[in-house]
Motif scaffolding. Structure first.
Motif, short mmCIF file in Angstrom:
data_model
loop_
_atom_site.label_atom_id
_atom_site.label_comp_id
_atom_site.label_asym_id
_atom_site.label_seq_id
_atom_site.Cartn_x
_atom_site.Cartn_y
_atom_site.Cartn_z
N ILE A 1 0.82 -1.21 0.00
CA ILE A 1 0.00 0.00 0.00
C ILE A 1 0.86 1.26 0.00
O ILE A 1 0.52 2.26 -0.65
N GLU A 2 1.99 1.22 0.71
CA GLU A 2 2.83 2.40 0.83
C GLU A 2 3.36 2.86 -0.53
O GLU A 2 3.29 4.03 -0.88
N GLU A 3 3.88 1.92 -1.31
CA GLU A 3 4.42 2.30 -2.62
C GLU A 3 3.30 2.65 -3.60
O GLU A 3 3.49 3.50 -4.48
N ALA A 4 2.14 2.04 -3.44
CA ALA A 4 0.99 2.41 -4.26
C ALA A 4 0.59 3.86 -3.98
O ALA A 4 0.29 4.63 -4.90
N SER A 5 0.61 4.27 -2.71
CA SER A 5 0.29 5.65 -2.33
C SER A 5 1.31 6.63 -2.87
O SER A 5 0.97 7.71 -3.36
N ASP A 6 2.58 6.26 -2.80
CA ASP A 6 3.64 7.13 -3.35
C ASP A 6 3.48 7.30 -4.85
O ASP A 6 3.69 8.40 -5.40
N THR A 7 3.11 6.23 -5.54
CA THR A 7 2.91 6.29 -6.99
C THR A 7 1.75 7.22 -7.33
O THR A 7 1.83 8.02 -8.27
N PHE A 8 0.68 7.13 -6.55
CA PHE A 8 -0.49 7.98 -6.76
C PHE A 8 -0.14 9.45 -6.58
O PHE A 8 -0.47 10.30 -7.42
N LYS A 9 0.54 9.78 -5.50
CA LYS A 9 0.94 11.17 -5.22
C LYS A 9 1.88 11.69 -6.30
O LYS A 9 1.73 12.83 -6.79
N THR A 10 2.83 10.88 -6.69
CA THR A 10 3.81 11.27 -7.72
C THR A 10 3.10 11.55 -9.05
O THR A 10 3.39 12.56 -9.72
N SER A 11 2.17 10.70 -9.42
CA SER A 11 1.48 10.84 -10.71
C SER A 11 0.61 12.09 -10.74
O SER A 11 0.59 12.82 -11.74
N LEU A 12 -0.12 12.35 -9.65
CA LEU A 12 -0.96 13.55 -9.60
C LEU A 12 -0.12 14.83 -9.70
O LEU A 12 -0.48 15.77 -10.43
N SER A 13 1.00 14.85 -9.00
CA SER A 13 1.86 16.04 -9.02
C SER A 13 2.46 16.25 -10.41
O SER A 13 2.48 17.38 -10.94
N PHE A 14 2.92 15.17 -11.01
CA PHE A 14 3.56 15.26 -12.32
C PHE A 14 2.54 15.68 -13.38
O PHE A 14 2.84 16.51 -14.25
N MET A 15 1.34 15.11 -13.32
CA MET A 15 0.31 15.43 -14.31
C MET A 15 -0.13 16.88 -14.19
O MET A 15 -0.37 17.55 -15.21
N SER A 16 -0.22 17.38 -12.97
CA SER A 16 -0.61 18.78 -12.77
C SER A 16 0.41 19.71 -13.42
O SER A 16 0.04 20.68 -14.12
N GLY A 17 1.69 19.43 -13.21
CA GLY A 17 2.74 20.26 -13.82
C GLY A 17 2.74 20.20 -15.33
O GLY A 17 2.86 21.22 -16.01
N ALA A 18 2.56 19.00 -15.89
CA ALA A 18 2.54 18.84 -17.34
C ALA A 18 1.36 19.58 -17.97
O ALA A 18 1.49 20.22 -19.02
N SER A 19 0.20 19.52 -17.32
CA SER A 19 -1.00 20.18 -17.83
C SER A 19 -0.82 21.70 -17.87
O SER A 19 -1.20 22.36 -18.84
N LEU A 20 -0.23 22.24 -16.82
CA LEU A 20 0.00 23.69 -16.78
C LEU A 20 1.00 24.11 -17.84
O LEU A 20 0.86 25.18 -18.45
N LEU A 21 1.99 23.28 -18.12
CA LEU A 21 2.96 23.58 -19.17
C LEU A 21 2.28 23.63 -20.54
O LEU A 21 2.53 24.54 -21.34
N PHE A 22 1.40 22.68 -20.81
CA PHE A 22 0.65 22.68 -22.07
C PHE A 22 -0.22 23.92 -22.19
O PHE A 22 -0.35 24.50 -23.28
N PHE B 1 -4.05 13.04 -0.33
CA PHE B 1 -2.93 13.82 0.19
C PHE B 1 -1.90 12.97 0.93
O PHE B 1 -1.03 13.49 1.62
N LYS B 2 -1.99 11.65 0.80
CA LYS B 2 -0.99 10.78 1.41
C LYS B 2 0.06 10.36 0.38
O LYS B 2 -0.15 10.48 -0.82
N GLY B 3 1.16 9.84 0.88
CA GLY B 3 2.23 9.41 -0.01
C GLY B 3 3.24 10.50 -0.25
O GLY B 3 3.06 11.66 0.14
N ASN B 4 4.33 10.15 -0.91
CA ASN B 4 5.42 11.08 -1.18
C ASN B 4 5.76 11.10 -2.66
O ASN B 4 5.66 10.09 -3.35
N PHE B 5 6.14 12.29 -3.15
CA PHE B 5 6.59 12.42 -4.53
C PHE B 5 7.99 11.84 -4.65
O PHE B 5 8.89 12.19 -3.87
N LYS B 6 8.21 10.95 -5.62
CA LYS B 6 9.51 10.34 -5.84
C LYS B 6 9.86 10.38 -7.33
O LYS B 6 9.07 9.92 -8.16
#
Length: 445
Positions: free
Chosen positions: A86-107, A223-228
């Protein structure tokens, strides 16, 4: 936890429970495209329809990024949940949301800052340029909602909510249809209204998909997990093949637009726009099938339950054949009636050209479902190289070669045969990769 049913319930039951909502949701998106094409083609005009199609590769690129991150996230999280990590699944979720938000704003920044240059690069001529610029300018404002929605929607299925995921798309599509009627027919906003209607549809889908996470009704929390950084690379790597498929869609549209402008002009682009709507609907159904079964496959592959994986894949392959034959039959028989939804029959040249093209193009549906399922399977088990080869073959390599060579041999007919030939050649590759995988590499990593 709801997701545990993925490893315990009968495969046939899971297949129906996950594939039907996924197919239904994607079918609604296809129907949404029909309605969108109807409003633009009939209430704004043929040039507006061509303008929307010329703008599409830019949004296809944005969708490609969303699919890369969304599918990559789903395959990794599914595998990790299957492993009870579960821990790594949560980190993946947080990382993906953060990355997608940045990519969308760049577009969004690129679209606002370089609108005219983008329109010119995509092939807009002097007549179509103002409408293409308007469409890109207004729809781009909603790109952040579109991007983040992709990630949330893919993860919702893993949270055991395939029906809710479908409902989110259905409500968004119905809203889009209503906005189309309001902005185009009632308010007469033209191409700007079409762009705003699409953007608001994305926004409603975003709100619907984020609600379960805000309300805490999912195993993974917002809001759980860490960006990696390492996980961001893994997400992109695992989703890259599906992104290639979306990029292939944009490349196909771009090459067809340029080729048809050369051979036929605006009439040819308008005809292809109508056919691309049919292609989008058919491919959406097949992608929905692949997405639905991909959730089952990724979880069970991570759990080491290979026999369950094989059963799910066989059901998906059989269903893809049935769907493909059905699409081929319907479009072949009712080509004129279907094209009439997008193009006014009074525009005789464009209408007849589109009907002729549709009857040739539809041969692709006889085989492309198997390619979609094969590519989706390799993505679900985190083997993006094989999936990427399939996507590259069908969407870029053979399209690029075919669109240059086939018109030289068969004339205009060769343009419409490019996609069927590309799909048939790719099927040989898909079959060989599947054979090699099941003979030598079936054990999970």
């Amino acid at each position: 936890m709801n997701e545990k049913i993925l490893g315990e319930e009968k495969i046939a039951t899971l297949f129906l429970k996950y594939s039907i909502p996924a197919i239904s949701g994607m079918l609604f998106l296809g129907l949404n495209t029909i309605v969108d094409g109807f409003f633009v083609g009939h209430y704004i005009g043929v040039n507006a329809l061509a303008s929307v199609n010329i703008a599409m590769p830019f949004f296809s690129l944005m969708i490609a990024v969303g699919v890369v991150i969304g599918i990559g996230t789903q395959s990794i999280i599914g595998k990790k949940l299957g492993e009870s990590n579960i821990e790594e699944a949560s980190d993946t979720f947080k990382t993906s949301l953060s990355f997608m938000s940045g990519a969308s704003l760049l577009f969004l920044v690129i679209a606002i800052g370089f609108t005219k240059q983008i329109a010119a690069f995509l092939g807009a001529n002097e007549q179509l340029m103002p409408m293409v610029i308007t469409y890109i300018s207004y729809e781009s404002l909603f790109l952040p909602f579109l991007g983040v929605m992709f990630v949330l929607d893919y993860v919702l299925k893993l949270m055991g909510k395939p029906v809710y995921s479908m409902l989110a798309l259905v409500i968004a599509v119905i809203s889009h249809m209503m906005f189309n009627y309001l902005f185009i027919v009632q308010l007469g906003l033209g191409i700007k209204g079409a762009a705003l209607a699409a953007g608001l549809g994305y926004s409603i889908a975003f709100v619907m998909t984020i609600l379960p996470f805000i309300m805490g009704r999912t195993t993974l929390k917002l809001f759980k997990g860490n960006f990696k950084k390492s996980l961001a690379c893994n997400v992109i790597y695992n989703g890259s093949s599906e992104g290639l498929s979306e990029i292939g869609t944009g490349v196909t549209t771009f090459l067809f637009n340029i080729t048809l402008m050369h051979y036929v002009g605006e009439v040819g682009v308008a005809a292809f726009t109508a056919i691309s709507y049919l292609s989008f609907i058919g491919n959406n159904i097949l992608i929905g099938l692949s997405d639905g079964v991909g959730t089952i496959i990724s979880y069970n592959y991570g759990s080491g339950k290979i026999e369950r994986v094989k059963k799910a894949l066989k059901l998906a392959g059989f269903s893809a054949i049935i769907i493909g034959v059905g699409l081929f039959s319907v479009i072949s028989i009712f080509a004129r009636e279907i094209i009439a939804i997008f193009l006014d029959a009074n525009h005789e040249q464009a209408f007849n050209f589109a009907v002729y093209g549709a009857r040739l193009y539809t041969f692709a549906f006889l085989v492309n479902g198997l390619n979609v399922v094969s590519s989706g399977y390799f993505t679900a088990i985190c083997k993006p190289k094989s999936s990427g080869l399939i996507a590259l073959s069908k969407g870029i390599v053979w399209i690029g070669i075919g669109i240059v060579m086939l018109p030289q041999i068969f004339g205009i007919k060769g343009i419409w045969l490019t996609v069927p030939v590309a799909e048939m050649l790719t099927l040989i590759l898909s079959g060989s990769l599947m054979y090699k995988h099941f003979k030598y590499q079936i054990q999970p990593n």
